[in-house]
Design an enzyme around this catalytic site. Sequence first.
Site, PDB file in Angstrom:
ATOM      1  CG  ASP A   1      -0.390  -5.099   3.134  1.00  8.12           C
ATOM      2  OD1 ASP A   1      -0.928  -5.209   4.239  1.00  8.12           O
ATOM      3  OD2 ASP A   1      -1.023  -5.070   2.058  1.00  8.12           O
TER       4      ASP A   1
ATOM      5  CD  GLN B   1      -5.410   0.624   7.882  1.00  8.61           C
ATOM      6  OE1 GLN B   1      -5.569   1.422   8.790  1.00  8.61           O
ATOM      7  NE2 GLN B   1      -5.734  -0.635   8.011  1.00  8.61           N
TER       8      GLN B   1
ATOM      9  N   GLY C   1      -4.189  -6.379   8.216  1.00  7.95           N
ATOM     10  CA  GLY C   1      -3.803  -7.779   8.371  1.00  7.95           C
ATOM     11  C   GLY C   1      -2.315  -7.773   8.675  1.00  7.95           C
ATOM     12  CG  HIS C   2      -0.732  -5.679  11.332  1.00  9.28           C
ATOM     13  ND1 HIS C   2      -0.574  -4.690  12.268  1.00  9.28           N
ATOM     14  CD2 HIS C   2      -1.173  -5.046  10.204  1.00  9.28           C
ATOM     15  CE1 HIS C   2      -0.926  -3.520  11.739  1.00  9.28           C
ATOM     16  NE2 HIS C   2      -1.297  -3.715  10.495  1.00  9.28           N
TER      17      HIS C   2
ATOM     18  CE  LYS D   1       1.031  -1.481   9.016  1.00  8.07           C
ATOM     19  NZ  LYS D   1       1.109  -1.739   7.562  1.00  8.07           N
TER      20      LYS D   1
HETATM   21  P1  GDP Z   1       1.697  -5.483   7.777  1.00 10.43           P
HETATM   22  O1  GDP Z   1       0.274  -5.278   7.387  1.00 10.43           O
HETATM   23  O2  GDP Z   1       2.522  -4.247   7.613  1.00 10.43           O
HETATM   24  O3  GDP Z   1       1.856  -6.102   9.136  1.00 10.43           O
HETATM   25  O4  GDP Z   1       2.280  -6.525   6.719  1.00 10.43           O
HETATM   26  P2  GDP Z   1       1.538  -7.863   6.174  1.00 10.43           P
HETATM   27  O5  GDP Z   1       1.608  -8.907   7.223  1.00 10.43           O
HETATM   28  O6  GDP Z   1       0.210  -7.534   5.600  1.00 10.43           O
HETATM   29  O7  GDP Z   1       2.450  -8.180   4.919  1.00 10.43           O
HETATM   30  C1  GDP Z   1       3.788  -8.412   5.041  1.00 10.43           C
HETATM   31  C2  GDP Z   1       4.064  -9.825   4.500  1.00 10.43           C
HETATM   32  O8  GDP Z   1       5.444  -9.996   4.302  1.00 10.43           O
HETATM   33  C3  GDP Z   1       3.650 -10.916   5.485  1.00 10.43           C
HETATM   34  O9  GDP Z   1       3.295 -12.066   4.772  1.00 10.43           O
HETATM   35  C4  GDP Z   1       4.939 -11.165   6.259  1.00 10.43           C
HETATM   36  O10 GDP Z   1       5.004 -12.461   6.803  1.00 10.43           O
HETATM   37  C5  GDP Z   1       5.965 -10.976   5.184  1.00 10.43           C
HETATM   38  N1  GDP Z   1       7.261 -10.432   5.592  1.00 10.43           N
HETATM   39  C6  GDP Z   1       7.547  -9.511   6.556  1.00 10.43           C
HETATM   40  N2  GDP Z   1       8.860  -9.189   6.515  1.00 10.43           N
HETATM   41  C7  GDP Z   1       9.407  -9.926   5.515  1.00 10.43           C
HETATM   42  C8  GDP Z   1      10.721 -10.024   4.960  1.00 10.43           C
HETATM   43  O11 GDP Z   1      11.654  -9.341   5.378  1.00 10.43           O
HETATM   44  N3  GDP Z   1      10.888 -10.874   3.907  1.00 10.43           N
HETATM   45  C9  GDP Z   1       9.868 -11.631   3.404  1.00 10.43           C
HETATM   46  N4  GDP Z   1      10.124 -12.428   2.380  1.00 10.43           N
HETATM   47  N5  GDP Z   1       8.621 -11.559   3.902  1.00 10.43           N
HETATM   48  C10 GDP Z   1       8.396 -10.706   4.930  1.00 10.43           C
HETATM   49  P1  IMO Z   2      -2.289  -3.136   6.908  1.00  8.64           P
HETATM   50  O1  IMO Z   2      -2.436  -2.609   8.317  1.00  8.64           O
HETATM   51  C1  IMO Z   2      -2.908  -2.532   2.646  1.00  8.64           C
HETATM   52  C2  IMO Z   2      -6.490  -0.320   1.469  1.00  8.64           C
HETATM   53  C3  IMO Z   2      -7.571  -1.090   0.741  1.00  8.64           C
HETATM   54  C4  IMO Z   2      -8.168   0.018  -0.101  1.00  8.64           C
HETATM   55  C5  IMO Z   2      -8.087   1.226   0.830  1.00  8.64           C
HETATM   56  C6  IMO Z   2      -9.365   1.486   1.600  1.00  8.64           C
HETATM   57  O2  IMO Z   2      -2.349  -4.614   6.820  1.00  8.64           O
HETATM   58  O3  IMO Z   2      -1.092  -2.544   6.258  1.00  8.64           O
HETATM   59  P2  IMO Z   2     -10.665   0.320   3.589  1.00  8.64           P
HETATM   60  O4  IMO Z   2     -10.985  -1.137   3.850  1.00  8.64           O
HETATM   61  O5  IMO Z   2      -9.812   0.933   4.638  1.00  8.64           O
HETATM   62  O6  IMO Z   2     -11.876   1.126   3.282  1.00  8.64           O
HETATM   63  O7  IMO Z   2      -9.792   0.300   2.224  1.00  8.64           O
HETATM   64  O8  IMO Z   2      -7.045   0.950   1.748  1.00  8.64           O
HETATM   65  N1  IMO Z   2      -6.090  -0.918   2.765  1.00  8.64           N
HETATM   66  C7  IMO Z   2      -4.945  -1.565   2.968  1.00  8.64           C
HETATM   67  N2  IMO Z   2      -3.952  -1.890   2.108  1.00  8.64           N
HETATM   68  N3  IMO Z   2      -2.785  -2.826   3.953  1.00  8.64           N
HETATM   69  C8  IMO Z   2      -3.758  -2.483   4.837  1.00  8.64           C
HETATM   70  O9  IMO Z   2      -3.620  -2.609   6.164  1.00  8.64           O
HETATM   71  C9  IMO Z   2      -4.922  -1.851   4.343  1.00  8.64           C
HETATM   72  N4  IMO Z   2      -6.056  -1.405   4.918  1.00  8.64           N
HETATM   73  C10 IMO Z   2      -6.764  -0.818   3.938  1.00  8.64           C
HETATM   74  O10 IMO Z   2      -7.034  -2.123  -0.036  1.00  8.64           O
HETATM   75  O11 IMO Z   2      -7.319   0.283  -1.178  1.00  8.64           O
HETATM   76 MG    MG Z   3      -1.176  -6.084   6.109  1.00  2.16          MG
END
Ligand code: GDP
Ligand code: IMO
Ligand code: MG
Length: 420
Positions: free
Chosen positions: A13, A222, A40-41, A16
């Site tokens: 998270d 991840q 979840g991206h 990415k």
């Molecule tokens: P990913 O899994 O690495 O793609 O990241 P996620 O989408 O799960 O989580 C990142 C969260 O932070 C999402 O809700 C994005 O919309 C948000 N986000 C990304 N970059 C920034 C930033 O620079 N500032 C803020 N406030 N939110 C951001």
């Molecule tokens: P993105 O790509 C954050 C965590 C889960 C759990 C562990 C194992 O959005 O960054 P799994 O479902 O793979 O068996 O879970 O890994 N986890 C993540 N945490 N971002 C993710 O993906 C994750 N994918 C799995 O919360 O701790």
């Molecule tokens: Mg994510």
Amino acid sequence: MKVDVLLGLQWGDEGKGKVVDVLTPKYDIIARFQGGPNAGHTLEFNNIKHVLHTIPSGIFRQDQVNVIGNGVVIDPIVFNEEIRSIKKLAVDIHKKLYISKKAHLILPSHRILDAASEASKGKTKIGSTLKGIGPTYMDKTGRNGLRVGDITSGNFKDKYLSLVEKHKQLLSMYNFEYNLIEYEQGWFEGIETLKEFHIIDSEHFINNELNKGKSLLAEGAQGTLLDIDFGSYPYVTSSSTICAGACTGLGIAPNKIGDVFGIFKAYCTRVGSGPFPTELLDSTGEELRRKGNEFGATTGRPRRCGWLDLPALKYSIMLNGVTALIMTKADVLSGFKAIKVCKKYNTTEGIIDYFPHDLSIVQYPVYEELPAWSTDLTEVRKSSDFPAELRNYINFLEEELNIPVKIVSVGPNRDQTIVR
Ligand code: GDP
Ligand code: IMO
Ligand code: MG
């Protein structure tokens, strides 16, 4: 051309999806190489907020081909939902999305096994996203799995039933109630949707395109600290999230890797169970969660929040051969009284400055405190407009980590991205 890789340096998270979307116009192909719908991206642009799970984050740009590589695991149910919601945004997805024949399929019974396994662990549960990731990769390495290339074979249904039979035997060892039938219809509908796409020998496709001079960005899912070998085992995911995973997950040779973009939040989060040395269980952690809107994009769970962890970052940089750093969520730190950064760990074995084999030996982090800034960064578009304290924070990190911070993100939107 070489393959650039963008991957997370923390526990996922890191942002990415957002940054892959920003970088996509520089590339011809965007490819996911591991993980599955546990990811979840989140992308935000033109008043649209979209969360991708299996589909690469280049899908909303004009011309790029998006590849789901052999290292990815696909749940046809989730895939079908993703396709439906992307189609609503008038994206010509059939033209742009290619899927590897060697990607493994998540069966409904994999999801049930994931849930049964987690329930049986009680307090020691991993905190899985319950998407069936662990059981699917177990079947892959156990040489039982079904792959996307199997879906067109005449005996696919028999293969499916025989694997489900094995799963039912495993499930009988757990005291776990389940209803397989409720998922099966949707699953087979998803299989039909998969058939509408370019199902390819992705390793040949990718290498041919690279030989023709096309460029590729590999998108990690991840984060490094969730890697099956090097993460905080057993509280990890089941795939190789590190740069080497891009080689095995796409079929590219190590000497084809170019830049490695390591992405990290200006602080740190973790969702699910497992050790987290810099976790803040106080009002500061709560403030990070509130300001950073730290709730899981896949499960909605609140993310655990804490300060940046340098030994962990250094470890991730080492494992991935990071050539450039990307720092996200700098805007979230605006308004804090001070910013802390963990430089060492105080452990049961004394003070150490590296990421240990067993994180549970860490008693408390040793912090350095840096001055904070109050300026709202969300409207800032040039690094010359950064407050002095933010510049100081970035310089401090660059000195500690010995890698340049090339991009700073100051909000979730595409435009809120500053290249230095
Ligand atoms: P990913 O899994 O690495 O793609 O990241 P996620 O989408 O799960 O989580 C990142 C969260 O932070 C999402 O809700 C994005 O919309 C948000 N986000 C990304 N970059 C920034 C930033 O620079 N500032 C803020 N406030 N939110 C951001
Ligand atoms: P993105 O790509 C954050 C965590 C889960 C759990 C562990 C194992 O959005 O960054 P799994 O479902 O793979 O068996 O879970 O890994 N986890 C993540 N945490 N971002 C993710 O993906 C994750 N994918 C799995 O919360 O701790
Ligand atoms: Mg994510």
